[in-house]
Design a protein around this motif. Structure first.
Motif, mmCIF file in Angstrom:
data_model
loop_
_atom_site.group_PDB
_atom_site.id
_atom_site.type_symbol
_atom_site.label_atom_id
_atom_site.label_comp_id
_atom_site.label_asym_id
_atom_site.label_seq_id
_atom_site.Cartn_x
_atom_site.Cartn_y
_atom_site.Cartn_z
ATOM 1 N N UNK A 89 0.854 -1.462 -0.105
ATOM 2 C CA UNK A 89 -0.078 -0.053 0.144
ATOM 3 C C UNK A 89 0.930 1.220 0.052
ATOM 4 N N UNK A 90 0.503 2.305 -0.836
ATOM 5 C CA UNK A 90 1.088 3.581 -0.831
ATOM 6 C C UNK A 90 -0.111 4.586 -0.705
ATOM 7 N N UNK A 91 0.067 5.186 0.439
ATOM 8 C CA UNK A 91 -0.834 6.254 0.919
ATOM 9 C C UNK A 91 -0.401 7.631 0.859
ATOM 10 N N UNK A 92 -0.692 8.652 0.254
ATOM 11 C CA UNK A 92 -0.376 10.116 0.116
ATOM 12 C C UNK A 92 -1.541 10.768 0.456
ATOM 13 N N UNK A 93 -1.337 11.748 1.268
ATOM 14 C CA UNK A 93 -2.366 12.845 1.571
ATOM 15 C C UNK A 93 -1.812 14.200 1.881
ATOM 16 N N UNK A 94 -2.898 15.407 1.574
ATOM 17 C CA UNK A 94 -2.634 16.417 2.143
ATOM 18 C C UNK A 94 -3.825 16.893 3.029
ATOM 19 N N UNK A 95 -3.659 17.402 4.082
ATOM 20 C CA UNK A 95 -4.820 17.751 4.723
ATOM 21 C C UNK A 95 -4.624 19.304 5.337
ATOM 22 N N UNK A 96 -5.814 19.600 6.069
ATOM 23 C CA UNK A 96 -5.725 20.998 6.664
ATOM 24 C C UNK A 96 -6.932 21.304 7.458
ATOM 25 N N UNK A 97 -6.793 22.065 8.417
ATOM 26 C CA UNK A 97 -8.163 22.858 8.985
ATOM 27 C C UNK A 97 -7.831 24.471 9.433
ATOM 28 N N UNK A 98 -8.986 25.126 9.163
ATOM 29 C CA UNK A 98 -8.774 26.377 9.336
ATOM 30 C C UNK A 98 -10.072 26.689 10.200
ATOM 31 N N UNK A 99 -9.660 27.678 11.209
ATOM 32 C CA UNK A 99 -10.608 27.909 12.271
ATOM 33 C C UNK A 99 -10.618 29.562 12.182
ATOM 34 N N UNK A 100 -11.942 30.059 11.933
ATOM 35 C CA UNK A 100 -12.072 31.245 12.256
ATOM 36 C C UNK A 100 -12.791 31.678 13.755
ATOM 37 N N UNK A 101 -12.134 32.410 14.402
ATOM 38 C CA UNK A 101 -12.712 32.873 15.788
ATOM 39 C C UNK A 101 -13.662 34.345 15.348
ATOM 40 N N UNK A 102 -14.821 34.005 15.525
ATOM 41 C CA UNK A 102 -15.848 34.996 15.164
ATOM 42 C C UNK A 102 -15.579 36.194 16.196
ATOM 43 N N UNK A 103 -15.467 35.703 17.632
ATOM 44 C CA UNK A 103 -15.531 36.557 18.572
ATOM 45 C C UNK A 103 -14.797 35.497 19.674
ATOM 46 N N UNK A 104 -14.688 36.219 20.886
ATOM 47 C CA UNK A 104 -14.154 35.355 21.955
ATOM 48 C C UNK A 104 -14.820 34.150 22.272
ATOM 49 N N UNK A 105 -15.832 33.975 21.879
ATOM 50 C CA UNK A 105 -16.736 32.834 22.257
ATOM 51 C C UNK A 105 -17.058 31.961 21.214
ATOM 52 N N UNK A 106 -17.432 32.403 20.058
ATOM 53 C CA UNK A 106 -17.614 31.668 18.931
ATOM 54 C C UNK A 106 -16.637 31.473 17.860
ATOM 55 N N UNK A 107 -16.318 30.113 17.562
ATOM 56 C CA UNK A 107 -15.619 29.900 16.357
ATOM 57 C C UNK A 107 -16.091 28.873 15.377
ATOM 58 N N UNK A 108 -15.455 29.040 14.272
ATOM 59 C CA UNK A 108 -16.062 27.954 13.165
ATOM 60 C C UNK A 108 -14.769 27.436 12.367
ATOM 61 N N UNK A 109 -14.891 25.946 12.335
ATOM 62 C CA UNK A 109 -13.495 25.167 11.684
ATOM 63 C C UNK A 109 -14.243 24.571 10.526
ATOM 64 N N UNK A 110 -13.327 24.523 9.360
ATOM 65 C CA UNK A 110 -13.494 23.673 8.355
ATOM 66 C C UNK A 110 -12.233 22.740 8.065
ATOM 67 N N UNK A 111 -12.205 21.767 7.614
ATOM 68 C CA UNK A 111 -11.205 20.943 7.359
ATOM 69 C C UNK A 111 -11.491 19.944 5.988
ATOM 70 N N UNK A 112 -10.269 19.622 5.627
ATOM 71 C CA UNK A 112 -10.356 18.658 4.221
ATOM 72 C C UNK A 112 -9.054 17.975 4.170
ATOM 73 N N UNK A 113 -9.265 16.643 3.691
ATOM 74 C CA UNK A 113 -8.100 15.764 3.542
ATOM 75 C C UNK A 113 -8.304 15.227 2.245
ATOM 76 N N UNK A 114 -7.343 15.375 1.350
ATOM 77 C CA UNK A 114 -7.346 15.013 -0.059
ATOM 78 C C UNK A 114 -6.275 13.732 0.230
ATOM 79 N N UNK A 115 -6.657 12.369 -0.636
ATOM 80 C CA UNK A 115 -5.608 11.488 -0.350
ATOM 81 C C UNK A 115 -5.771 10.804 -1.661
ATOM 82 N N UNK A 116 -4.663 9.975 -1.869
ATOM 83 C CA UNK A 116 -4.463 9.100 -2.979
ATOM 84 C C UNK A 116 -3.677 7.783 -2.461
ATOM 85 N N UNK A 117 -4.555 6.614 -2.923
ATOM 86 C CA UNK A 117 -3.980 5.039 -2.246
ATOM 87 C C UNK A 117 -3.884 4.313 -3.531
ATOM 88 N N UNK A 118 -2.878 3.710 -3.610
ATOM 89 C CA UNK A 118 -2.172 2.599 -4.480
ATOM 90 C C UNK A 118 -2.285 1.417 -3.681
#
Length: 784
Positions: free
Chosen positions: A453-482
């Protein structure tokens, strides 16, 4: 002596927790509170209560204080986690950890390596590896519930378990030595273990940390009707090979345990912005047999005892696992750059009793029909990999936080099985001298599978702090497996059946996974969150032959990935001194991977089939009452198939039916713990602990087969310990499984592997997988 120790330990623990006379002098338990444990599940350091999804953490200090002896014991303390307890034998073959009910494999699947990745991934620091290392010098164990695909990759369907080991400490000399002796109900001897850790500073910028452990336990399972063997390894024939007479003997306490573990880590910090740790860990296991017991009778009608096993042969296993890792952290000011480079080698072998399986399938009478049958399955597995992960974690104080990285893994898997009917060739030559050439040897099955098996991946998460109490996070992982797979199979026993067959196949997958999370801090220390996340498990190639004598349908040649979408909403925080954590979850599971065998010739394969959903509640509270620290957890899991699962050949006969409960996970589970510490006038600190676990009934399998899909009874396990801490050392008396519950988590049924005297099989291969019986022990610790 040990009965007295049991009574004393329980009495001391309960009296400590009930005592109020020294309440003002009561000291907090050494692991403080769950809320203060710092984890790195999100790839940055955070308190458990600040992580916006359902995570639990058990500190290494708590593991050591409770004298936890196995991963199964540890995970029974964590709400929402189930585990099939197979004991020490073959403990590295199959990952039996289950989170949120995501499992379709039978509880007895653990004797041979399968192709499909486990639904729960395991990490040792930053290396994806299921090793079942001894729990020594552990900093903490993190349990991440739900799919973790954006940060932790393939296999994180139900969740991820991270074992974080202690790093060397710069500028500090110290360590600890421990010695333990114990006695298990059913065993005729005493077990012992010795552990040691030392941290050595080599100047101000270099430190070396070394840990070693030896565990030696005498076993408790009696193999009461094993054949006496001759010099060739075949059953002794006292009246000649054509006679049905046999000689049996008993091996008491056969499931002996000898485990050696060691780890060395060298940390170098040449500058404030650069930190490197090179480590090497190694473990070897030599296990004498199964901690699995036979219920019922042998072929002569004799009833088996409480800790008897009906196998006609011993079933040892051994394995070795080693891990080398280089972890480098670079402080760039605006972000932290981390590189984890590792390689591991994990391999093992075992002998399994298959005579009952042959008998119940009709093979003994149809293919062989000879006296003193003894079918041995000699199996091996191997798992080798090189892994590199690089990630960049932001450090700036602004509205945006990010984690980005790349992952590469090159993995080689291997599995073999050589099955033998010991003594068959000798009997055949004597019974049919004119047809000696028709039987080549005792070996009746040969199987060899290699996968790359050969696994390759790029990944990331981005968090936006709307204010001191509220935050929103989005994440993605792209992979290729052989993946590439090659399989060899033969049935070499009969000349007319022997047809060595090779098959190869390869496939590839690529996809992107997504995650969205929103969290809101309320009050002084409250957090509400909601998450939608995707999980993925790679597919692969089965590489079964499609031409020749052992041809299978071409649709068995490969299996695709399966996926989950996890919906979760939760609350956590501290209120009036009580730490709380509760989450509701709903998981959709599609194209489920099922480990099975092909219908014609029994190739080990994985297939896709059906859909399932799991829904439930996970809740836990932790606090103090009158100086007593307590925690209580409850999990409700409703996990079922939502459509029939069919074989890939187009058959209209389902292998599992809609509405069937997924195996291994209880609908209801409860965890409970108390501890209390007090300081006496002479300065001695006394600590008492009590913890319990309850699970409702489970299923052994999800299949339509009544030979496998049977119910397993509910059970509860209670443990207690008492520690006296003196100025320079401490002593702990402990009792595991106080009420000596069987705690059955899997079953080889009578209909699957039972006795068959009509075909000369007087043993019994049916057995229950039980938890460790009542264990009473004493540990002495000396830190320095």
């Amino acid at each position: 002596m040990f009965r007295s120790m049991l009574m004393a330990t329980t009495a001391v623990s309960l009296s400590l927790m009930a005592s109020q006379a020294l309440a003002e002098a009561a000291k907090p338990a050494a692991d403080a509170t769950v809320a203060e444990v710092v984890v790195t599940a999100t790839r940055r350091e955070e308190r458990v209560l600040d992580v916006p999804y359902n995570i639990s953490a058990v500190s290494g200090q708590a593991i050591d204080q409770a004298k936890v002896q196995s991963t199964a014991e540890l995970l029974r303390t964590v709400p929402g986690v189930s585990v099939v307890d197979r004991g020490y034998r073959n403990q590295g073959v199959s990952n039996s950890i289950q989170i949120r009910g995501l499992n379709v494999d039978s509880a007895i699947l653990g004797d041979y390596a399968v192709s499909a990745v486990a639904p729960v991934s395991s990490y040792v620091n930053d290396t994806p590896l299921f090793a079942n290392f001894a729990l020594k010098d552990v900093d903490r164990v993190e349990v991440l519930r739900g799919p973790q695909g954006t940060l932790y990759g393939s296999g994180s369907l139900g969740g991820t378990i991270r074992y974080i080991l202690h790093a060397p400490e710069l500028g500090q000399f110290g360590g600890k030595v421990s010695a333990t002796t114990s006695q298990v109900t059913g065993s005729g001897g005493l077990g012992w273990a010795g552990d040691g850790t030392i941290n050595i500073p080599l100047g101000d910028k270099v430190a070396l940390r070394i840990t070693g452990s030896i565990q030696d336990y005498p076993g408790l399972t009696d193999y009461v009707n094993i054949y006496k063997l001759d010099s060739t390894g075949a059953p002794v024939a006292p009246n000649g090979v054509l006679s049905s007479a046999a000689v049996y003997e008993t091996k008491k306490d056969a499931d002996t345990v000898n485990i050696k573990y060691g780890r060395a880590a060298l940390r170098v910090q040449p500058a404030e912005w650069l930190d490197m740790t090179l480590s090497y860990a190694r473990q070897s296991d030599d296990i004498g047999g199964r901690r699995q017991v036979t219920r019922g009778v042998d072929g002569y009608g004799h009833v088996y005892g409480k800790y008897d096993n009906g196998s006609v042969q011993l079933e040892p296993s051994s394995r070795e696992v080693s891990l080398t890792a280089l972890e480098t952290t670079v402080d760039l000011g605006f972000a932290t750059l981390t590189s984890s480079t590792s390689s591991y080698d994990h391999h093992g072998d075992s002998v399994s009793e298959n005579t009952g399986y042959y008998a119940k399938n009709g093979w003994l009478s149809f293919y062989y029909n000879f006296p003193r049958p003894m079918a041995s399955a000699v199996r091996s597995y191997s798992d080798r990999a090189f892994i590199e992960e690089i990630r960049l974690v932001s450090q700036t104080k602004g509205p945006l936080d990010y984690v980005v990285g790349g992952f590469y893994e090159k993995q080689k898997l291997g599995a073999t099985q050589a099955s033998y009917l010991r003594g068959f060739k000798r009997w055949w030559d004597a019974a049919y001298p004119a047809f000696k050439a028709e039987v080549q040897s005792d070996q009746d099955f040969a199987y060899d599978r290699h996968e790359d098996f050969t696994d390759k991946a790029l990944f990331g998460e981005l968090t936006y702090h709307v204010n001191d109490r509220l935050q929103v996070t989005g994440g993605v992982r792209w992979f290729d497996n052989q993946s590439k797979s090659h399989t060899f199979m033969d049935v070499p026993v009969y000349t007319s059946l022997s047809a060595p067959t090779n098959a190869s196949f390869q496939k590839s997958d690529s996809k992107a996974l997504y995650k969205a999370n929103v969290s809101w801090k309320f009050g002084e220390r409250g957090l509400a969150y909601a998450t939608v996340s995707e999980g993925y498990r790679r597919g692969g190639a089965n590489a079964v032959p499609t031409i020749g004598r052992y041809a299978e349908d071409a649709r068995w040649q490969q299996y695709g990935p399966d996926r989950v979408v996890n919906y979760e909403a939760g609350l956590k925080g501290i209120s009036h001194g009580i730490t709380y954590n509760a989450a509701l979850f709903y998981v959709d599971w599609k194209d489920i991977q099922i480990n099975t065998v092909t219908p014609n010739w029994g190739f080990f394969v994985a297939q896709n089939g059906g859909t399932a959903r799991s829904q439930g509640l996970e809740a836990q509270i932790d606090g103090r009452l009158e100086g007593v620290h307590y925690s209580l957890g409850y999990t409700y899991t409703d996990a079922k198939l939502t459509e029939n699962a069919y074989p890939p050949t187009g058959s209209l006969t389902p292998v599992a039916r809609k509405g069937a409960r997924l195996p291994g996970t209880a609908e209801h589970a409860v965890t409970f713990a108390l501890d209390h510490a007090m300081t006496l006038s002479n300065g001695v600190v006394l600590t008492g602990r009590l913890n319990g676990y309850y699970q409702s009934a489970t299923r052994n399998a999800v299949t339509t087969s009544t030979r496998l899909n049977v119910g397993l009874a509910p059970f509860q396990i209670w443990n207690t310990s008492a520690t006296a801490t003196f100025d320079k050392w401490s002593a702990t008396l402990f009792v595991k499984n106080i009420f000596n519950a069987d705690g059955v988590t899997g079953r080889f049924t009578e209909g699957y592997m039972g006795t068959d005297p009509a075909d000369g099989y007087y043993g019994n291969g049916a057995k229950d997988l039980i938890t460790l019986p009542r264990t009473v022990g004493l540990t002495l610790d000396y830190p320095f």
